[in-house]
Design a protein around this motif. Structure first.
Motif, PDB file in Angstrom:
ATOM      1  N   LYS A   7       0.827  -1.214   0.000  1.00  0.00           N
ATOM      2  CA  LYS A   7       0.000   0.000   0.000  1.00  0.00           C
ATOM      3  C   LYS A   7       0.860   1.262   0.000  1.00  0.00           C
ATOM      4  N   GLU A  10       2.687   2.076  -3.145  1.00  0.00           N
ATOM      5  CA  GLU A  10       1.792   2.374  -4.291  1.00  0.00           C
ATOM      6  C   GLU A  10       1.870   1.291  -5.370  1.00  0.00           C
ATOM      7  N   TYR A  11       2.001   0.057  -4.916  1.00  0.00           N
ATOM      8  CA  TYR A  11       2.071  -1.068  -5.857  1.00  0.00           C
ATOM      9  C   TYR A  11       0.747  -1.252  -6.603  1.00  0.00           C
ATOM     10  N   ASN A  12      -0.376  -1.051  -5.897  1.00  0.00           N
ATOM     11  CA  ASN A  12      -1.679  -1.216  -6.549  1.00  0.00           C
ATOM     12  C   ASN A  12      -1.904  -0.164  -7.628  1.00  0.00           C
ATOM     13  N   ASP A  13      -1.371   1.054  -7.441  1.00  0.00           N
ATOM     14  CA  ASP A  13      -1.484   2.066  -8.491  1.00  0.00           C
ATOM     15  C   ASP A  13      -0.723   1.625  -9.735  1.00  0.00           C
ATOM     16  N   LEU A  14       0.415   0.979  -9.527  1.00  0.00           N
ATOM     17  CA  LEU A  14       1.176   0.478 -10.670  1.00  0.00           C
ATOM     18  C   LEU A  14       0.409  -0.634 -11.381  1.00  0.00           C
ATOM     19  N   SER A  16      -2.755  -0.896 -11.667  1.00  0.00           N
ATOM     20  CA  SER A  16      -3.801  -0.265 -12.484  1.00  0.00           C
ATOM     21  C   SER A  16      -3.228   0.159 -13.829  1.00  0.00           C
ATOM     22  N   CYS A  17      -2.016   0.687 -13.822  1.00  0.00           N
ATOM     23  CA  CYS A  17      -1.352   1.054 -15.080  1.00  0.00           C
ATOM     24  C   CYS A  17      -1.094  -0.191 -15.928  1.00  0.00           C
ATOM     25  N   LEU A 306       5.725   5.729 -11.437  1.00  0.00           N
ATOM     26  CA  LEU A 306       4.521   6.562 -11.483  1.00  0.00           C
ATOM     27  C   LEU A 306       4.849   7.998 -11.868  1.00  0.00           C
ATOM     28  N   SER A 310       3.698  10.154 -15.367  1.00  0.00           N
ATOM     29  CA  SER A 310       3.014  11.433 -15.168  1.00  0.00           C
ATOM     30  C   SER A 310       3.709  12.504 -16.003  1.00  0.00           C
ATOM     31  N   LYS A 344      10.883   5.112  -1.866  1.00  0.00           N
ATOM     32  CA  LYS A 344       9.783   4.461  -2.595  1.00  0.00           C
ATOM     33  C   LYS A 344      10.263   3.857  -3.913  1.00  0.00           C
TER      34      LYS A 344
END
Length: 782
Positions: A7, A10-14, A16-17, A306, A310, A344
């Motif tokens: 969490k 930000e593994y879950n954000d990755l 999603s990508c 990430l 961006s 991170k």
């Protein structure tokens, strides 16, 4: 892996990508469930597979957008005797077509991509079932006559019955005696029976059965008595048709049930292939590389993924190492200098590599595979649990100490913060010593000098610092390994307007030794930085050259294999053709020798046949329009006799037709109907092709387009109904219904009406370039 670490890193954000790079819903679903693997051997295999995906994507992508989640369909198929509908069968066929696509694509690269080829070899094909289902349905799911001989026979009877009743009604309608009774000059269908539109004032004098009436009440739809038996015969034929369709669907379902397990396996393999290719596609977006698994982590020009994705954020690469002789790295420096983002980056790139995903870093990067990753980053204060920031951090640290070992990576942000600086820094040193005894790899950020001293003294620890520009008072976000960070507090305070006397007094309190040590540290830092840049540049160049050689070698091998295959097929075809011509030539000569009289009679015809076959093998001549000019893609033409100006988008196989685009309308036209225009001729003032006017009529006098924009639902349905009634005498008639997008109410009403209309063979949304969801294209039954 630790959920808290996933969490905060930000593994879950990755993920999603990653899911966004998948072509199919099953592949996307698999991407969202992906977890880092703790086993080094498995990680090596996954990374090798992703490397093959990167090589394949450099040549061509594999389109898996037609792969659908067939789990529910296959579950329904499990029950013995269950019958699937045409839509479900078409979904299963779609996946089987994708199996064929990937097998054909990867067959060419079997030698260069052994992992992907092995994955595809596990997929099963069912040629007979696929051909049967593929030829049996239209795109809208309507079963065609060639689905089975009995269905073809039943439909011939159905068409015969239909033609008979239509013929009788048409003859009756055109009689003089019927003129005053008939409302409109067409035959239509109501309640599944063919009827005539009759004026209500004459219905009592008209011998027949009233099947329906119009919404306005001005028309009655009457079935004449003489048509009752004919309609009954037609109804019986329809019942037989429905029974035969159900029987064929049951057979297709039974055959699919026998290979249900193989189809389920195909779905899993297609989803896995889509996931592997999605990793490759994401890697290309990140300009990523496949890191080399090693006993220690060495990042070269690593970037946070990430931030790379961006476009608004500048991402500064960092280079550092952890593991081997140095299992602890202490990062110091001023606030907003990039310490936390570095932490991170280390953690997220570790998770990516252990998930088989390319990482945004330079060649030469090596990654260690960890069985566990823990991270404590950010403010963990919890009012609901009555935990302060410091207490919350200590709770996480306590769990880490309980589980950490030599195969663990620990990331701690602002170690020792949130309490008395002296006690906090002492606690931080004690924690690093405890993790050091376990052999745990740990990266921490801090402001405490005591931790800097620890990293300098401990043999297994190193200092690192974020680089700050004292002139501009801005961080550079670069990391320098080997030296602790400087605060630059006095310079920043002076630049921001603090009184000089106060700055001078602060320097006195620090002492001249401390000031000189700080200046010496700065000069040493600059020298180390220059040497590091030169060494890193040389290593990058060497690694890139080696990687380029590897990629070139693989591409050359794949291209050579493909060229050899094409040449071999061409040689075989040419050899067979020449052998056949030679045999036939010998036969002709033998005939002339054995029987000169009859042999000479057939000689010219046989020569012409052989010449014709040779000419068929030659490339076709350029397509020529009536104007005498060659028709070419991109050329401007006039479609005769309609007078429509259009642009040629494609020359169709056979050399006799072309595809042209006029405004949003795409059509096929014979070359003999195309007149080539001069450059600039036929171009509208807006530079856009003008489509035919709304309501343009075809050769039969029926509209090819019905514009319903601005109509109410009731008026629109009545207009569609009238056009379809008139079209019954025009088999194969096609109609474009323009209803617009809007709220979708008009489109839904028209679609619902067409779905249950027995006059309609098929319908669907127009192609995007021809109006998309704002236009419905309808084709009537023959």
């Amino acid at each position: 892996m630790n959920d808290h670490a996933l969490k905060v890193l930000e593994y879950n954000d990755l993920l999603s990508c990653l899911a966004g790079c998948a072509h199919s819903e099953p592949g996307s679903h698999l991407a969202l469930r992906l977890l880092p693997c703790p086993d080094r051997q498995s990680v090596v295999a996954d990374l090798a597979l992703t490397q093959e995906a990167l090589h394949l994507l450099e040549i061509e992508d594999v389109n898996l957008s037609e792969v659908q989640n067939t789990t529910a369909v296959l579950d329904r198929l499990r029950a013995e005797g269950s019958v699937l509908g045409s839509d479900d069968l078409m979904i299963l066929l779609s996946n089987q077509k994708s199996v064929g696509t990937v097998r054909r694509t990867l067959r060419e690269f079997a030698g260069a991509l052994p992992g992907l080829s092995s994955l595809v070899q596990g997929m099963a094909s069912f040629p007979e079932w696929e051909r049967w289902v593929g030829r049996s349905f239209t795109e809208s799911g309507e079963m065609m006559d060639n689905a089975g001989p009995e269905l073809a026979r039943v439909r011939r009877e159905l068409r015969s019955a239909r033609d008979t009743v239509l013929d009788r009604l048409e003859k009756f309608r055109t009689q003089d005696s019927a003129a005053k009774v008939i409302r409109d000059d067409y035959v239509t269908i109501r309640n599944g029976r063919y009827v005539l539109p009759v004026k209500p004032e004459y219905h009592r004098a008209f011998k027949g059965i009233v099947q329906s009436r119009s919404q306005s009440g001005q028309t009655l739809f009457v079935e004449p008595l003489f048509a009752v038996d004919l309609n009954n015969r037609l109804t019986g034929a329809r019942v037989q048709e429905e029974k035969e369709i159900h029987r064929i669907l049951a057979r297709m379902s039974a055959d699919a049930r026998e290979v249900r397990e193989s189809m389920a396996s195909n779905l899993e393999l297609l989803a896995r292939l889509d996931l592997v290719l999605a990793k490759g596609r994401l890697g290309r977006k990140l300009d990523g590389i496949i890191p080399q698994p090693a006993d220690e982590t060495e990042l070269v020009d690593a970037r946070h993924p990430l931030l790379v994705l961006s476009p608004e954020t500048e991402c500064v690469p960092v280079s550092l190492g952890i593991g081997g002789a140095s299992t602890a790295l202490v990062i110091t420096g001023p606030n907003t200098g990039g310490k936390t983002i570095t932490l991170k980056t280390v953690g997220l790139l570790t998770l990516m590599a252990q998930s088989g995903i390319p990482i945004p870093a330079a060649e030469g990067t090596r990654m260690r595979v960890f069985s566990r990753v823990f991270a404590d980053i950010g403010d963990e204060q919890s009012l609901s649990q009555n935990l302060s920031t410091f207490s919350a951090h200590m709770k996480v640290v306590s769990r880490i100490l309980s589980h950490a070992d030599h195969d663990t990576l620990v990331l701690l942000d602002e170690l020792g913060a949130g309490t008395d600086p002296q006690e906090g820094s002492a606690l931080g040193v004690a924690l690093l010593e405890a993790l050091g005894k376990k052999g745990t790899c740990v990266v921490v950020t801090t402001h405490h000098n005591l931790l800097k001293e620890f990293a300098y003294r401990a043999a297994y620890a190193k200092n690192a610092s974020t680089v700050f520009d004292p002139e501009s008072l801005k961080p550079t976000f670069r990391i320098k390994v080997g030296l602790p960070g400087r605060s630059h507090a006095l310079k920043i305070a002076g630049q921001l307007g603090v009184d000089r006397n106060i700055i001078a007094r602060a320097q006195e309190i620090m002492g001249t030794g401390a000031v000189r040590a700080d200046e010496l540290l700065g000069r040493l830092s600059e020298e180390v930085d220059r040497e590091a840049r030169a060494r890193a540049s040389a290593e990058r160049i060497s690694a890139r050259l080696e990687a380029d050689r590897d990629r070139l070698r693989i591409r050359r091998k794949a291209a050579q294999e493909k060229a050899e295959k094409i040449q071999e097929e061409a040689r075989r075809e040419a050899s067979d053709f020449i052998r056949d011509l030679t045999r036939r030539g010998k036969d002709i000569l033998k005939g002339l020798k054995d029987d000169p009289g009859s042999g000479r009679k057939g000689f010219p015809e046989k020569i012409r046949e052989m010449r014709s076959e040779v000419m068929e093998r030659l490339p076709p001549p350029a397509a020529v329009a009536p104007s005498g000019k060659p028709v070419s893609v991109g050329g401007r033409v006039e479609v005769m006799p309609l007078g429509i100006k259009a642009t040629v988008t494609a020359l169709l196989p056979g050399g006799k037709e072309a595809e042209v685009l006029s405004g949003e309308i795409r059509m096929r036209a014979p070359l003999r109907r195309l007149f080539m225009l001069e450059d600039g001729e036929g171009q509208s003032s807006s530079g856009i092709d003008q489509p035919p006017p709304v309501g343009y009529e075809g050769e039969g006098g029926l509209p090819v387009e019905l514009n319903l924009l601005g109509f109410t639902v009731e008026d629109a349905l009545e207009s569609v109904d009238k056009v379809l009634d008139r079209s019954l005498m025009e088999p194969g008639y096609q109609l474009r219904i323009v209803h617009g997008k809007g709220s979708g109410a008009l489109r839904k009403a028209i679609t619902a009406s067409l779905r249950d209309d027995p006059r309609v063979l098929k319908f669907g949304v127009a192609p995007r370039e021809a109006g998309g969801a704002g236009v419905t294209v309808v084709e009537l039954k023959t």
